[in-house]
Design a protein around this motif. Structure first.
Motif, PDB file in Angstrom:
ATOM      1  N   SER A   2       0.831  -1.197   0.000  1.00 59.57           N
ATOM      2  CA  SER A   2       0.000   0.000   0.000  1.00 59.57           C
ATOM      3  C   SER A   2       0.872   1.257   0.000  1.00 59.57           C
ATOM      4  O   SER A   2       2.015   1.238   0.452  1.00 59.57           O
ATOM      5  N   HIS A   3       0.322   2.329  -0.518  1.00 56.64           N
ATOM      6  CA  HIS A   3       1.060   3.597  -0.528  1.00 56.64           C
ATOM      7  C   HIS A   3       1.213   4.166   0.880  1.00 56.64           C
ATOM      8  O   HIS A   3       2.100   4.984   1.127  1.00 56.64           O
ATOM      9  N   ASN A   4       0.360   3.732   1.807  1.00 58.18           N
ATOM     10  CA  ASN A   4       0.463   4.204   3.196  1.00 58.18           C
ATOM     11  C   ASN A   4       1.782   3.787   3.838  1.00 58.18           C
ATOM     12  O   ASN A   4       2.305   4.489   4.690  1.00 58.18           O
ATOM     13  N   VAL A   5       2.304   2.635   3.426  1.00 61.63           N
ATOM     14  CA  VAL A   5       3.563   2.150   3.999  1.00 61.63           C
ATOM     15  C   VAL A   5       4.682   3.129   3.681  1.00 61.63           C
ATOM     16  O   VAL A   5       5.516   3.443   4.535  1.00 61.63           O
ATOM     17  N   TYR A   6       4.721   3.639   2.475  1.00 62.78           N
ATOM     18  CA  TYR A   6       5.763   4.586   2.090  1.00 62.78           C
ATOM     19  C   TYR A   6       5.614   5.914   2.834  1.00 62.78           C
ATOM     20  O   TYR A   6       6.602   6.542   3.184  1.00 62.78           O
ATOM     21  N   ILE A   7       4.392   6.313   3.088  1.00 59.52           N
ATOM     22  CA  ILE A   7       4.154   7.526   3.863  1.00 59.52           C
ATOM     23  C   ILE A   7       4.660   7.339   5.286  1.00 59.52           C
ATOM     24  O   ILE A   7       5.348   8.204   5.844  1.00 59.52           O
ATOM     25  N   TYR A   8       4.344   6.185   5.898  1.00 58.44           N
ATOM     26  CA  TYR A   8       4.804   5.899   7.260  1.00 58.44           C
ATOM     27  C   TYR A   8       6.327   5.843   7.332  1.00 58.44           C
ATOM     28  O   TYR A   8       6.940   6.374   8.258  1.00 58.44           O
ATOM     29  N   LEU A   9       6.938   5.180   6.358  1.00 60.09           N
ATOM     30  CA  LEU A   9       8.400   5.093   6.345  1.00 60.09           C
ATOM     31  C   LEU A   9       9.028   6.474   6.186  1.00 60.09           C
ATOM     32  O   LEU A   9      10.032   6.793   6.828  1.00 60.09           O
ATOM     33  N   LEU A  11       7.696   9.371   7.097  1.00 62.83           N
ATOM     34  CA  LEU A  11       7.514  10.106   8.356  1.00 62.83           C
ATOM     35  C   LEU A  11       8.508   9.641   9.424  1.00 62.83           C
ATOM     36  O   LEU A  11       9.093  10.459  10.141  1.00 62.83           O
ATOM     37  N   MET A  12       8.697   8.324   9.545  1.00 58.84           N
ATOM     38  CA  MET A  12       9.645   7.808  10.533  1.00 58.84           C
ATOM     39  C   MET A  12      11.065   8.254  10.224  1.00 58.84           C
ATOM     40  O   MET A  12      11.822   8.630  11.121  1.00 58.84           O
TER      41      MET A  12
END
Length: 103
Positions: A2-9, A11-12
């Motif tokens: 999912s594209h959310n994983v890249y957003i989370y990564l 941000l971290m």
């Protein structure tokens, strides 16, 4: 993925980067406060201890063997033994205790 994983990564990674860079850019003077100096001096040792202590207890089959190895290590290090002697004695203590307790 999912594209959310890249957003989370992202941000971290950004937060981690900011935590490391902001102190270098914002604080340029030497600390004069003795309490703050001693606090910052001991941070690496405390961090290493906090990460190592649970591993010592959980690395053996029984927590008693880990505690015995820890006690032997503290005693020998307190008396000035070198790292190799302390490590060998701790391994031997854990081995003997596990031989006696685990059947």
């Amino acid at each position: 993925m999912s594209h959310n994983v890249y957003i989370y990564l992202g941000l971290m990674a950004g937060v981690t980067y900011l935590i490391r860079v902001l102190p270098l850019t914002l604080i340029r003077k030497e600390f004069k406060n003795p309490f703050l100096k001693s606090f910052l001096y001991y941070v690496p040792y405390v961090t290493l201890s906090v990460m190592t202590f649970p591993a010592i207890i959980e690395a053996t089959q029984t927590p008693v063997a880990g505690l015995a190895a820890l006690a032997v290590g503290i005693l020998l290090a307190w008396r000035g033994a070198g790292l190799l002697k302390v490590a060998v004695a701790c391994c031997a203590a854990a081995f003997v205790i596990e031989l006696l307790l685990v059947r």
